[in-house]
Design an enzyme around this catalytic site. Structure first.
Site, mmCIF file in Angstrom:
data_model
loop_
_atom_site.group_PDB
_atom_site.id
_atom_site.type_symbol
_atom_site.label_atom_id
_atom_site.label_comp_id
_atom_site.label_asym_id
_atom_site.label_seq_id
_atom_site.Cartn_x
_atom_site.Cartn_y
_atom_site.Cartn_z
ATOM 1 N N GLU A 75 25.882 98.351 0.888
ATOM 2 C CA GLU A 75 26.222 96.975 0.494
ATOM 3 C C GLU A 75 26.092 96.761 -1.008
ATOM 4 O O GLU A 75 26.927 96.124 -1.625
ATOM 5 C CB GLU A 75 25.255 95.985 1.158
ATOM 6 C CG GLU A 75 25.475 95.759 2.602
ATOM 7 C CD GLU A 75 24.548 94.672 3.126
ATOM 8 O OE1 GLU A 75 25.041 93.693 3.664
ATOM 9 O OE2 GLU A 75 23.312 94.802 2.990
ATOM 10 N N GLY A 84 36.907 78.722 9.783
ATOM 11 C CA GLY A 84 37.072 79.099 11.183
ATOM 12 C C GLY A 84 38.442 79.690 11.425
ATOM 13 O O GLY A 84 39.140 80.097 10.505
HETATM 14 O O1 M6R Z 1 22.492 85.659 9.350
HETATM 15 P P1 M6R Z 1 22.356 86.869 10.212
HETATM 16 O O2 M6R Z 1 21.035 87.515 10.139
HETATM 17 O O3 M6R Z 1 22.775 86.610 11.648
HETATM 18 O O4 M6R Z 1 23.417 87.904 9.626
HETATM 19 C C1 M6R Z 1 23.645 89.132 10.240
HETATM 20 C C2 M6R Z 1 24.383 90.075 9.315
HETATM 21 O O5 M6R Z 1 25.626 89.544 8.955
HETATM 22 C C3 M6R Z 1 23.564 90.373 8.039
HETATM 23 O O6 M6R Z 1 22.324 90.915 8.342
HETATM 24 C C4 M6R Z 1 24.333 91.360 7.136
HETATM 25 O O7 M6R Z 1 24.377 92.629 7.727
HETATM 26 C C5 M6R Z 1 23.708 91.386 5.748
HETATM 27 N N1 M6R Z 1 24.743 91.569 4.788
HETATM 28 C C6 M6R Z 1 22.690 92.452 5.587
HETATM 29 O O8 M6R Z 1 22.239 92.642 4.299
#
Ligand code: M6R
Length: 609
Positions: free
Chosen positions: A489, A101
């Site tokens: 990514e 955090g």
């Molecule tokens: O856990 P979440 O779905 O809330 O995460 C959202 C994004 O951080 C997540 O989709 C991120 O973009 C990934 N690396 C996508 O592959």
């Protein structure tokens, strides 16, 4: 962000901490470290790098001891290096702290420690502040330290603290970031996520906001911010995901891409009732009457989930005629929203822990909106925050780049759109028309996954590119964005996704023979317009890789390469179209020698704003 693990018990702490760090690495993995209590003092081992590289360098004999804390980091304050890695210590090394955090009053606290106590900081982290604060009062008991930390520190954080002279004791503090305590036989553990306790703890208890806890070999005692003891018994915990394995796949990401047909098969069975031809979303806790009264929908999400949400917003407008928009969760407090009971705020998230989404939900509930989630983790904080949620049913996703959860999100949002249409419409459910396509979809996805081997030529075209473009229209605008994000990514190729019609307004300047363009063709009017976009790219000597339906005869005359998938309903097509784009990103990343499961700089779950 970051993962915390703690152990106090009869066994050697180091192997437990290392395994915990491994299980928590989805929360960040740019550095890792442990601190162990020994008779002579605290001993710390930490460095930049991943746990699988670091752990073999940590000597079990040197790091012997049965009480310890561990950490895996995703850098917020200071570069990922040894000095900034956790645990952080005070100058005397009598205190060790790990932290998840952000301290929001870090500057004031830091300046106060330097000015009033002559402290010299060695790291750039806000965590070091806590180590110095604790070290200032070496004789304070754990309860007084817990009260003091919660009163002095502002922000959202979870902390685990070790002190020399307190050999069998870990102090855990929670405000805003998750912490769960596990109780086993002759041992007590602490973790940011209950999954890291699998196989050791048989009972668990979660710390709530503004609580701290003292862990000993015998168990845990929980206190409120004022130091008053709270009585909360650990509850039984069984977790069989510890049996998770890659099933022979070289990477989690590939395994998860291959799981999609099965996951979608389950989801179709759970969500769409073929007998009554109605959508089943009983868990969302908003009655049909209330759903029918909804006047607008805001979808809040980040990254891949926000692209699924973009698809969801379009589907809701198309099926139910309810105005819907997607807002990046991190911007929700800055986007004037019409809230109140007639607004439905839909939080879309794999982890259910994303801090930006939680903050957006806070705005939503303060504004009196109804809130639901589309989530993959039932025990997550978002699951506990929303009124009810649609379970994506994708199972644990380990690869940092989302794949199977993305298609699960699309189908879940499709279900929500159809459900809204059902509760508002007077006629039959759109399912009457869509059921055959839904039934066929998992098999079509299976064929698309199985066609991965046919991508060899395309992989060769792309693997040396530095830039890529992805174009799509309508429901497949989201596919273009997600395809580009997967490529970025996984392979670190710079890739941008656009609504195809936007190309001519600027991005077309990027087209050249060195910049491959992936074009997602679609159906009907979208198909005609996508053909136009393909022609525009080819006219400028761009190379086009088209993703098109098996019966689209024209596209072979226009594009340089064509990847074929099945033909389905236009609103289900994005689920099919994204599969070759996932596989392409995976194969290209592999060829380029990238770390497919844990790409650089990322974390699976982003728990800082
Ligand atoms: O856990 P979440 O779905 O809330 O995460 C959202 C994004 O951080 C997540 O989709 C991120 O973009 C990934 N690396 C996508 O592959």
């Amino acid at each position: 962000m970051c993962g915390i693990i703690g152990y106090v018990g009869d066994s050697e702490a180091l192997p437990v901490l290392v395994e915990g760090i491994r299980l928590l690495s989805y929360r960040g993995y740019d550095s890792a470290g442990v601190a162990i209590v020994q008779a002579a003092g605290l001993i710390v081992a930490k460095d930049k790098g991943r746990i699988d590289e670091l752990a073999p360098t940590w000597d079990r004999r040197v790091l012997a001891g049965t009480t310890g804390i561990g950490h895996t980091r995703w850098a917020t304050h200071g570069r990922p290096n040894r000095v900034n890695a956790h645990p952080q210590s005070d100058a005397s090394g009598r205190v060790a702290v790990v932290h998840n955090g952000v301290l929001e009053n870090d500057i004031a606290l830091r300046e106060g420690l330097e000015r009033d106590h002559g402290v010299t900081f060695v790291s750039e982290t806000d965590t070091e502040i806590v180590a110095h604060l604790v070290a200032l009062a070496p004789r304070q008991d754990a309860v007084s330290v817990g009260v003091r930390i919660l009163s002095l520190c502002e922000g959202r954080f979870a902390l685990a603290i070790l002190r020399h002279g307190r050999p069998g004791e870990i102090l855990a503090v929670r405000r805003g970031s998750p912490l769960v305590v596990g109780v086993g036989r002759g041992e007590t553990l602490l973790a940011s996520d209950v999954r890291a306790l699998a196989g050791r703890a048989d009972r668990v208890v979660e710390l709530e906001e503004n609580e701290f806890a003292v862990l000993t070999r015998e168990g845990v005692t929980i206190y409120g911010a004022d130091g008053a003891r709270k009585v909360r018994e650990p509850v039984a915990y069984v977790y069989d995901e510890s049996k998770l394995g890659k099933d022979g796949f070289p990477h989690w990401t590939l395994k998860e891409i291959h799981e999609q047909p099965e996951r979608l098969r389950d989801l179709v069975a759970v969500r769409f009732d073929p007998v009554h031809k109605r959508t089943r979303l009983d868990e969302i806790a908003v009655s049909d009457a209330d759903l029918a009264a909804i006047e607008r929908v805001d979808l809040v999400a980040c990254g891949t989930a926000s692209y699924a949400a973009l698809y969801g917003a379009r589907a809701i407008e198309a099926f139910a005629g309810v105005p819907a928009r997607v807002v990046a969760a991190s911007e929700y407090d800055a986007s004037p929203a019409v809230l109140g009971r007639q607004t439905l705020v839909v939080a879309v998230s794999q982890s259910g822990e994303t801090a930006d989404v939680l903050a957006a939900l806070d705005v939503a509930s303060k504004g009196g909106a109804r809130t639901i989630g589309v989530l993959n983790v039932r025990s997550s904080r978002i699951a506990k925050t929303v009124e009810g949620f649609i379970d994506i049913h994708a199972g644990p996703e380990v690869g940092v780049a989302s794949t199977k959860v993305y298609t699960g999100m699309l189908l879940s949002l499709f279900a929500l759109a159809v459900k809204l249409a059902e509760v508002r419409g007077r006629g039959p459910s759109p399912l009457e028309r869509l059921l055959p396509a839904l039934r066929a979809l998992p098999d079509q996805v299976e064929r698309a996954v199985g066609a991965g081997a046919d991508l060899k030529d395309v992989v060769r075209d792309v693997q040396r590119a530095e830039h890529m473009l992805y174009l799509g229209r309508g429901p497949d605008h989201a596919t273009a964005l997600e395809g580009a994000l997967k490529m970025k990514e996984l392979s670190y190729i710079h890739a941008e996704g656009y609504a195809a019609g936007e190309m001519k307004h600027g991005p077309i300047a990027l087209v050249s023979p060195e910049v491959p363009t992936a074009a997602i063709i679609g159906y009907g009017e979208h198909r005609t317009r996508m053909q136009g976009s393909v022609r525009e790219v080819r006219a400028r000597e761009g190379t086009v890789i088209a993703i098109a339906a098996e019966d689209d005869a024209d596209i072979a005359k226009l594009a340089n390469r064509v990847i074929r998938v099945g033909t389905t309903d236009p609103w289900l097509a994005p689920i099919l179209h994204v599969i070759p784009l996932q596989l392409l990103a995976y194969e290209v990343a592999k060829r380029r020698g990238c770390d497919v499961d844990q790409p650089r700089n990322l974390a699976k779950s982003v728990t800082v704003q």
